[in-house]
Each structure stands twice: as structure tokens, then as C-alpha cells.
Design an enzyme around this catalytic site. Sequence first.
Site, PDB file in Angstrom:
ATOM      1  N   ALA A  41       5.245   6.944   0.144  1.00 29.96           N
ATOM      2  CA  ALA A  41       4.703   8.205   0.298  1.00 29.96           C
ATOM      3  C   ALA A  41       5.784   9.432   0.227  1.00 29.96           C
ATOM      4  CB  ALA A  41       4.022   8.230   1.573  1.00 29.96           C
ATOM      5  N   GLY A  55       0.861  -1.253   0.070  1.00 30.82           N
ATOM      6  CA  GLY A  55      -0.007  -0.073  -0.154  1.00 30.82           C
ATOM      7  C   GLY A  55       0.742   1.132   0.139  1.00 30.82           C
ATOM      8  N   LEU A  56       0.085   2.197   0.404  1.00 30.53           N
ATOM      9  CA  LEU A  56       0.861   3.842   0.266  1.00 30.53           C
ATOM     10  C   LEU A  56       1.534   3.751   1.647  1.00 30.53           C
ATOM     11  CD1 LEU A  56       1.670   6.033  -1.436  1.00 30.53           C
ATOM     12  CD2 LEU A  56      -0.486   7.106  -0.577  1.00 30.53           C
ATOM     13  N   HIS A  57       2.520   3.096   1.814  1.00 26.59           N
ATOM     14  CA  HIS A  57       3.292   3.184   3.355  1.00 26.59           C
ATOM     15  C   HIS A  57       4.437   4.167   3.183  1.00 26.59           C
ATOM     16  CE1 HIS A  57       7.022   0.789   2.152  1.00 26.59           C
ATOM     17  NE2 HIS A  57       5.982   0.436   1.186  1.00 26.59           N
ATOM     18  N   ALA A  58       5.206   4.303   3.916  1.00 28.50           N
ATOM     19  CA  ALA A  58       6.053   5.489   4.423  1.00 28.50           C
ATOM     20  C   ALA A  58       7.059   5.814   3.186  1.00 28.50           C
ATOM     21  CB  ALA A  58       7.053   5.414   5.511  1.00 28.50           C
TER      22      ALA A  58
END
Lengths: 90, 139
Positions: free
Chosen positions: A23, A17-20
Site C-alpha cells: 500500500a 494481499g494489499l498489506h502495509a
Amino acid sequence: MTAAEYEQAFVVGAEHGLHARPAGQFVTLAAEYKSEVLVSRGDEWVNGDSVLSLLSLAASPGTTLRIRAVGVDAEDAVRRLGLLIEGRES
Amino acid sequence: MSVGVLVVTHYSLGLEFIRALRLIVPGAPEFYALSVEPEQTVEEMRAAIEETLKKADQGEGVLVLTDMFGGTPSNISLSFLNERKVEVVTGVNLPMLIKLATLKKERTLDELARFIRDYGQRNISVASDLLPLDPGDGK
């Protein structure tokens, strides 16, 4: 060129997913463009220049996010950022 | 951003914070970190902080982030308040460092200290409050 607005939906494809890290990559890539970038999950819009705001969307794989850019390079910004969201560009 | 950033912590917490920051924001500006070790004397700690403050100061002062108010890293950092252009913010966390690394707007040292304190506090969450009620929404 004049300022333009461009918006498109993308499905989060990155494995976790859109993790650190993605991002952070998103914010770094967005900073290369003159356009202002916004990202939404449903009705919630956040600034594309903030790692923590993007993380607050809690976007897991398969989530649909909309990217909107306003500025002279809006369309290119949305397309490249979209590839990143889809996990097709790092 | 022309204000320097120095993270001073017990052991190498600060170094690890900077490592994590660079993983997430590889192009982050140069921030400094100092580890305070229990076997160091106060004079040694003070000398190390002073030396790093000099390196970190580009003329606009240095924002010192410490791990906890009242701890030795914080107390020794505070001793520079009257000597150098320094502001100390306690309770450093990763969101604060990420924000500092991605700031666009220039701020004075004093403005930056207050802004980043507020930002750090705002980004402590009960994580479940941030999760959507319906995992399928927005699809």
C-alpha cells in the site's frame, strides 16, 4: 494531451494481499503521476493517495480491485499501479 | 510539508514508530524521535528535546507527537509551548505518521495538529467492522 479517464480491474497477486508495504508502494508510485487515482473493491471507492484508505479495503490475495485514474497520464498510471497490485512490480 | 515532526516517547517507542514508517513509506521526510529513559534527569530530558526541536524547526514550527497525555515525555514537551513554536498531540499511532509522511496539502502548525489528532482517532478501529461481510465480494 488532454485529461483522460482510464479504469481497469486487477486481481491482487501479492503473497499477503494489499498489506502495509505494498500500500505504501502504491501511494508512492501514484504520487509520481499527475492523474488522480482511485481504487475500489466492489462499490467502495477510496483515494489512491492514502495508505490507510487502501488498507481499509482489506484486499487479500485473489481479490479484484478496480483502479481508476483521471488526468493526462491516466492510462500509464493505471497500468503500472495494476502491475503492482498483481505483485508483478515492486 | 514544512512543519517539523518530533516523536517523544517512553523508551524507544518513537524510534520504532519511525522505523515502521520507513518500512511502509521509504521516501518519508525526515522525522525526529527522542527516547525518554527513566534514569534521565528532567534537565537532561529537557535539553535533549530542546536540541531536537531546534533541528526539526524549519521555520514553521514543530509538531510534537507524544505517546500519552500526562506521561513525562508529554509533560516535558508541553513545557516548550510558551517558548517555541510547538504544538503537542498525544497518543501517537502509526496511521498518524503515515499520513504526515504522505500529506500533499500544506497546513499551518495549528491546523496540522488538529487534523492529525482527528485522523489518528478515526483510524482506531474494531478491525472486524472493516472486513467485508462476504469474503468473495468484489471478485
